[in-house]
Design a protein around this motif. Structure first.
Motif, PDB file in Angstrom:
ATOM      1  N   ARG A   7       0.839  -1.201   0.000  1.00  0.00           N
ATOM      2  CA  ARG A   7       0.000   0.000   0.000  1.00  0.00           C
ATOM      3  C   ARG A   7       0.878   1.256   0.000  1.00  0.00           C
ATOM      4  NH1 ARG A   7      -1.205  -3.640   3.450  1.00  0.00           N
ATOM      5  NH2 ARG A   7      -0.354  -2.543   5.233  1.00  0.00           N
ATOM      6  N   GLY A   8       2.148   1.076  -0.201  1.00  0.00           N
ATOM      7  CA  GLY A   8       3.115   2.165  -0.112  1.00  0.00           C
ATOM      8  C   GLY A   8       4.123   1.838   0.970  1.00  0.00           C
ATOM      9  N   GLN A   9       4.878   2.833   1.404  1.00  0.00           N
ATOM     10  CA  GLN A   9       5.948   2.626   2.374  1.00  0.00           C
ATOM     11  C   GLN A   9       5.452   1.930   3.626  1.00  0.00           C
ATOM     12  OE1 GLN A   9       7.589   6.529   3.056  1.00  0.00           O
ATOM     13  NE2 GLN A   9       9.085   6.290   1.410  1.00  0.00           N
ATOM     14  N   GLY A  10       6.293   1.053   4.139  1.00  0.00           N
ATOM     15  CA  GLY A  10       5.978   0.381   5.385  1.00  0.00           C
ATOM     16  C   GLY A  10       6.255  -1.105   5.328  1.00  0.00           C
ATOM     17  N   LEU A  11       6.027  -1.751   6.460  1.00  0.00           N
ATOM     18  CA  LEU A  11       6.238  -3.190   6.578  1.00  0.00           C
ATOM     19  C   LEU A  11       4.943  -3.936   6.267  1.00  0.00           C
ATOM     20  CD1 LEU A  11       8.422  -1.860   8.699  1.00  0.00           C
ATOM     21  CD2 LEU A  11       8.818  -4.260   9.143  1.00  0.00           C
ATOM     22  N   HIS A  12       5.056  -4.945   5.445  1.00  0.00           N
ATOM     23  CA  HIS A  12       3.910  -5.742   5.008  1.00  0.00           C
ATOM     24  C   HIS A  12       4.207  -7.203   5.357  1.00  0.00           C
ATOM     25  CE1 HIS A  12       2.460  -2.219   2.828  1.00  0.00           C
ATOM     26  NE2 HIS A  12       3.742  -2.030   2.526  1.00  0.00           N
ATOM     27  N   GLU A  13       3.492  -7.733   6.335  1.00  0.00           N
ATOM     28  CA  GLU A  13       3.753  -9.092   6.807  1.00  0.00           C
ATOM     29  C   GLU A  13       3.206 -10.129   5.837  1.00  0.00           C
ATOM     30  OE1 GLU A  13       3.609 -11.887  10.806  1.00  0.00           O
ATOM     31  OE2 GLU A  13       2.449 -10.031  10.789  1.00  0.00           O
ATOM     32  N   ILE A  25      13.039 -10.070   9.199  1.00  0.00           N
ATOM     33  CA  ILE A  25      12.368 -10.843  10.243  1.00  0.00           C
ATOM     34  C   ILE A  25      12.276  -9.878  11.406  1.00  0.00           C
ATOM     35  CG2 ILE A  25      12.529 -12.759  11.857  1.00  0.00           C
ATOM     36  CD1 ILE A  25      14.067 -14.301   9.682  1.00  0.00           C
ATOM     37  N   GLN A  26      11.041  -9.633  11.859  1.00  0.00           N
ATOM     38  CA  GLN A  26      10.856  -8.613  12.867  1.00  0.00           C
ATOM     39  C   GLN A  26       9.702  -8.986  13.788  1.00  0.00           C
ATOM     40  OE1 GLN A  26      12.095  -6.260  14.990  1.00  0.00           O
ATOM     41  NE2 GLN A  26      13.256  -5.865  13.126  1.00  0.00           N
ATOM     42  N   PRO A  58       2.563  -3.289  16.959  1.00  0.00           N
ATOM     43  CA  PRO A  58       2.685  -2.501  15.728  1.00  0.00           C
ATOM     44  C   PRO A  58       3.583  -1.274  15.865  1.00  0.00           C
ATOM     45  CG  PRO A  58       0.430  -2.404  16.590  1.00  0.00           C
ATOM     46  CD  PRO A  58       1.187  -3.382  17.434  1.00  0.00           C
ATOM     47  N   ASP A  59       3.867  -0.856  17.099  1.00  0.00           N
ATOM     48  CA  ASP A  59       4.771   0.280  17.289  1.00  0.00           C
ATOM     49  C   ASP A  59       6.184  -0.034  16.805  1.00  0.00           C
ATOM     50  OD1 ASP A  59       2.842   1.969  18.304  1.00  0.00           O
ATOM     51  OD2 ASP A  59       3.336   1.557  20.402  1.00  0.00           O
ATOM     52  N   VAL A  60       6.562  -1.311  16.816  1.00  0.00           N
ATOM     53  CA  VAL A  60       7.888  -1.696  16.315  1.00  0.00           C
ATOM     54  C   VAL A  60       8.007  -1.306  14.847  1.00  0.00           C
ATOM     55  CG1 VAL A  60       9.439  -3.620  15.832  1.00  0.00           C
ATOM     56  CG2 VAL A  60       8.201  -3.539  18.004  1.00  0.00           C
ATOM     57  N   ALA A  61       7.011  -1.646  14.051  1.00  0.00           N
ATOM     58  CA  ALA A  61       7.023  -1.305  12.625  1.00  0.00           C
ATOM     59  C   ALA A  61       7.064   0.210  12.438  1.00  0.00           C
ATOM     60  CB  ALA A  61       5.807  -1.906  11.928  1.00  0.00           C
ATOM     61  N   GLU A  90      10.071   2.279  10.574  1.00  0.00           N
ATOM     62  CA  GLU A  90       9.801   3.161   9.443  1.00  0.00           C
ATOM     63  C   GLU A  90      10.320   4.568   9.722  1.00  0.00           C
ATOM     64  OE1 GLU A  90       5.580   2.737   8.776  1.00  0.00           O
ATOM     65  OE2 GLU A  90       5.803   0.559   8.634  1.00  0.00           O
ATOM     66  N   ASP A  91      10.081   5.085  10.929  1.00  0.00           N
ATOM     67  CA  ASP A  91      10.560   6.424  11.288  1.00  0.00           C
ATOM     68  C   ASP A  91      12.088   6.487  11.275  1.00  0.00           C
ATOM     69  OD1 ASP A  91       7.915   7.157  11.655  1.00  0.00           O
ATOM     70  OD2 ASP A  91       8.017   7.122  13.859  1.00  0.00           O
ATOM     71  N   TYR A  92      12.735   5.440  11.801  1.00  0.00           N
ATOM     72  CA  TYR A  92      14.198   5.409  11.848  1.00  0.00           C
ATOM     73  C   TYR A  92      14.798   5.458  10.438  1.00  0.00           C
ATOM     74  CZ  TYR A  92      18.951   3.795  12.582  1.00  0.00           C
ATOM     75  OH  TYR A  92      20.311   3.685  12.569  1.00  0.00           O
TER      76      TYR A  92
END
Length: 138
Positions: A13-19, A51-52, A57-60, A64-66
């Motif tokens: 859906r754009g930037q980010g982690l997709h499991e 692998i995360q 969900p705050d980890v993701a 992303e912010d980092y």
């Protein structure tokens, strides 16, 4: 010894982690092997594999912010062919990688209790990404 291969499609859906843990684990379990090694390979240079933790969900969000701070969008990059998010996406991929290996034990991926498989989309717009799975085992 047997081997099997499959290509998973991950629609982002754009930037980010997709499991995609469920899809990869389901495919691996369906191969009928009990012991082996699953190799996962992302066929792109602006998305990566991780692998995360999959519990909070705050980890993701923090990841992303980092990475947004580490490799920010900028007009200072020489490579600007596909927009301001293109070169930062390549940098983020170089830092995280496109290949993972996960053991198969007793017919299941040997992931820890809070571990999940993620495609890390580094581009701003949605993409159709391919992750090649290769299972070698018995």
């Amino acid at each position: 010894m047997r081997q099997a291969a499959h290509t998973l499609v991950v629609q982002t859906r754009g930037q980010g982690l997709h499991e995609f843990t469920r899809e990869a684990a389901g495919w691996a379990a369906g191969q009928g092997m009990t012991t082996g090694l699953l190799t996962l390979f992302c066929r792109h240079t602006s998305a990566s594999l991780l692998i995360q933790e999959n519990a909070d969900p705050d980890v993701a969000c923090d990841l992303e912010d980092y990475f947004a701070q580490l490799a920010p969008e900028s007009s200072a990059y020489r490579h600007q062919d596909e927009g301001p998010d293109d070169m930062p996406a390549h940098l983020r991929t170089a830092l995280t990688g496109v290949q993972l290996s996960v053991p198969l034990v007793s017919g299941r991926l040997a992931l820890g209790s809070w571990q999940g498989l993620y495609l890390f989309e580094h581009r701003a717009r949605p993409h159709r990404r391919e992750v090649v799975l290769h299972l070698l085992g018995a």
